[in-house]
Design a protein around this motif. Sequence first.
Motif, PDB file in Angstrom:
ATOM      1  N   SER A 189      -6.105  25.516 -23.818  1.00 12.97           N
ATOM      2  CA  SER A 189      -7.156  25.412 -22.809  1.00 12.97           C
ATOM      3  C   SER A 189      -6.560  25.072 -21.451  1.00 12.97           C
ATOM      4  O   SER A 189      -5.348  24.890 -21.306  1.00 12.97           O
ATOM      5  N   ARG A 246     -11.566  27.922 -21.943  1.00 19.61           N
ATOM      6  CA  ARG A 246     -12.506  26.808 -21.841  1.00 19.61           C
ATOM      7  C   ARG A 246     -12.838  26.356 -23.261  1.00 19.61           C
ATOM      8  O   ARG A 246     -13.216  27.170 -24.098  1.00 19.61           O
ATOM      9  N   GLU A 269     -10.785  32.273 -15.038  1.00 23.58           N
ATOM     10  CA  GLU A 269     -11.604  32.124 -16.245  1.00 23.58           C
ATOM     11  C   GLU A 269     -12.938  32.843 -16.090  1.00 23.58           C
ATOM     12  O   GLU A 269     -13.433  33.469 -17.040  1.00 23.58           O
ATOM     13  N   ARG A 304     -14.913  20.346 -22.867  1.00 18.59           N
ATOM     14  CA  ARG A 304     -14.735  20.897 -21.519  1.00 18.59           C
ATOM     15  C   ARG A 304     -14.629  19.772 -20.497  1.00 18.59           C
ATOM     16  O   ARG A 304     -13.811  19.822 -19.577  1.00 18.59           O
ATOM     17  N   GLU A 311     -10.345  28.334 -12.323  1.00 19.28           N
ATOM     18  CA  GLU A 311     -11.772  28.593 -12.510  1.00 19.28           C
ATOM     19  C   GLU A 311     -12.098  30.061 -12.222  1.00 19.28           C
ATOM     20  O   GLU A 311     -12.874  30.691 -12.952  1.00 19.28           O
TER      21      GLU A 311
END
Length: 218
Positions: free
Chosen positions: A152, A79, A70, A86, A67
């Motif tokens: 992803s 994402r 990103e 998501r 996280e």
Amino acid sequence: MKLFSLPASPFAARCRMMIYAKNLPVDIVEPPGGLGSETYEAINPLRKVPALDTGEGVIPESDTILEYLEDHYPEPSLRPEKALHRSKARLLARIADLYVMEPMFPLFMLMRSERPDKDAVAKQLDKIDWGLRTLDWYLDNKHGFAVGTHLSKADCALVPTLVYVTEMLPKFGKDKPLAFRDKLAAYWDGIQNDPHAARVISEIREGMQRMAAARAQQ
């Protein structure tokens, strides 16, 4: 920025895969002194990998690191574009953690026994198979990826998990662990052609070989 990692760690591998896919300026190093050392404990009190030293602080736990990366490096994004995708990416990672990797950990201990408890092994294999069935149910794979149209976070979670599934379960008699999981098997066949996935797969396998060699010398 520095990622503390070990090659065989499926959780550190998730972070490495994102780093490779985004081509991030992150150094990847092993924990100084080893996981149990006081030196590494001073860096990460959890004494686990991965941990990310951002220069402003140290972030443990793979999902938290993903996280952060990103958010800090939003392009190229890992994402999925759609909110549903998501959500599904988070779900697939959660299923992989709780219902595949978690029941696999006891098998590592059973491997060290000269005569593993057959009932205990069968119990864990059943749990893992249920997790794989659930992954197969929720997997998208319409475009060769776990969800959506590009690589992803879900792929970063599933690739290391499936390395362990395909490498470990045959040691316990499950020669074809993805049998009857058609979407999951097709996904695994295809995602290995992705260069970032292939790099991580190779690293994990080499790390597993190192661990096996170290155990053999004990």
